[in-house]
Design an enzyme around this catalytic site. Sequence first.
Site, PDB file in Angstrom:
ATOM      1  N   LYS A 156       0.835  -1.207   0.000  1.00  0.00           N
ATOM      2  CA  LYS A 156       0.000   0.000   0.000  1.00  0.00           C
ATOM      3  C   LYS A 156       0.870   1.259   0.000  1.00  0.00           C
ATOM      4  CE  LYS A 156      -2.794  -0.657   3.628  1.00  0.00           C
ATOM      5  NZ  LYS A 156      -3.955  -0.432   4.527  1.00  0.00           N
ATOM      6  N   LYS A 213       2.778   2.119   2.487  1.00  0.00           N
ATOM      7  CA  LYS A 213       2.746   2.680   3.850  1.00  0.00           C
ATOM      8  C   LYS A 213       3.795   1.973   4.715  1.00  0.00           C
ATOM      9  CE  LYS A 213      -1.867   4.334   5.030  1.00  0.00           C
ATOM     10  NZ  LYS A 213      -2.999   4.165   5.942  1.00  0.00           N
TER      11      LYS A 213
HETATM   12  N1  C2G Z   1     -10.382   6.993   9.063  1.00  0.00           N
HETATM   13  C1  C2G Z   1     -11.382   7.902   9.390  1.00  0.00           C
HETATM   14  N2  C2G Z   1     -11.045   9.168   9.739  1.00  0.00           N
HETATM   15  C2  C2G Z   1      -9.735   9.552   9.791  1.00  0.00           C
HETATM   16  C3  C2G Z   1      -8.717   8.626   9.470  1.00  0.00           C
HETATM   17  C4  C2G Z   1      -9.068   7.334   9.112  1.00  0.00           C
HETATM   18  O1  C2G Z   1     -12.588   7.571   9.353  1.00  0.00           O
HETATM   19  N3  C2G Z   1      -9.438  10.834  10.147  1.00  0.00           N
HETATM   20  C5  C2G Z   1     -10.788   5.635   8.670  1.00  0.00           C
HETATM   21  C6  C2G Z   1     -10.415   5.301   7.238  1.00  0.00           C
HETATM   22  O2  C2G Z   1     -11.369   5.845   6.328  1.00  0.00           O
HETATM   23  C7  C2G Z   1     -10.426   3.771   7.270  1.00  0.00           C
HETATM   24  C8  C2G Z   1      -9.975   3.458   8.714  1.00  0.00           C
HETATM   25  O3  C2G Z   1     -10.123   4.686   9.469  1.00  0.00           O
HETATM   26  O4  C2G Z   1     -11.762   3.285   7.075  1.00  0.00           O
HETATM   27  C9  C2G Z   1      -8.535   3.013   8.787  1.00  0.00           C
HETATM   28  O5  C2G Z   1      -7.741   4.003   8.164  1.00  0.00           O
HETATM   29  P1  C2G Z   1      -6.230   3.592   7.732  1.00  0.00           P
HETATM   30  O6  C2G Z   1      -5.573   2.915   8.857  1.00  0.00           O
HETATM   31  O7  C2G Z   1      -5.615   4.794   7.085  1.00  0.00           O
HETATM   32  O8  C2G Z   1      -6.530   2.472   6.628  1.00  0.00           O
HETATM   33  P2  C2G Z   1      -6.236   2.528   5.057  1.00  0.00           P
HETATM   34  O9  C2G Z   1      -4.798   2.772   4.818  1.00  0.00           O
HETATM   35  O10 C2G Z   1      -7.262   3.424   4.461  1.00  0.00           O
HETATM   36  O11 C2G Z   1      -6.476   0.984   4.651  1.00  0.00           O
HETATM   37  O12 C2G Z   1      -8.292  -2.636   2.266  1.00  0.00           O
HETATM   38  C10 C2G Z   1      -8.549  -1.379   2.835  1.00  0.00           C
HETATM   39  C11 C2G Z   1      -7.275  -0.756   3.365  1.00  0.00           C
HETATM   40  O13 C2G Z   1      -6.586  -1.657   4.221  1.00  0.00           O
HETATM   41  C12 C2G Z   1      -7.645   0.522   4.109  1.00  0.00           C
END
Ligand code: C2G
Length: 132
Positions: free
Chosen positions: A44, A46
Amino acid sequence: MKKVITYGTFDLLHTGHINILRRAKEYGDYLIVAISSDEFNAIKGKKAYYSFEQRKAILEAIRYVDEVIPEHNWEQKVEDVQKHQVDTFVMGDDWEGKFDFLKDYCKVVYLPRTVGISTTKIKKDLQLSNNG
Ligand code: C2G
């Protein structure tokens, strides 16, 4: 039992994560969180501060979370939904539309992200404060 699933890295846990987990749980009575493995995070683009094991232990301690499973790739969601008999898939709306293929298998819900906080912002703010 109505089961909900959501996916993410959940690094440096913050209130944006807590908000989506709390709201995801409202769609059922059992919430599964699939946490990206360190290897999948690399895919990803990350690099999480906390390892998969640490992020898993932290998520397991949250009252809204009933089970934590690993997320190894983009392709496992259909299998996860079927294997765990999931009723609803929930993600933040930065993913709006990206997982609509799951509508053949379960309800798909995108919730508004929490504004003003993100793991990236935390890292940046810390960097600035450390630089004096
Ligand atoms: N999130 C949120 N508000 C934020 C930050 C994050 O609602 N200020 C939500 C994201 O939309 C996501 C969840 O928290 O639904 C986890 O965010 P991340 O850890 O950044 O996950 P991500 O990298 O988006 O991975 O297959 C899907 C991926 O694994 C999603």
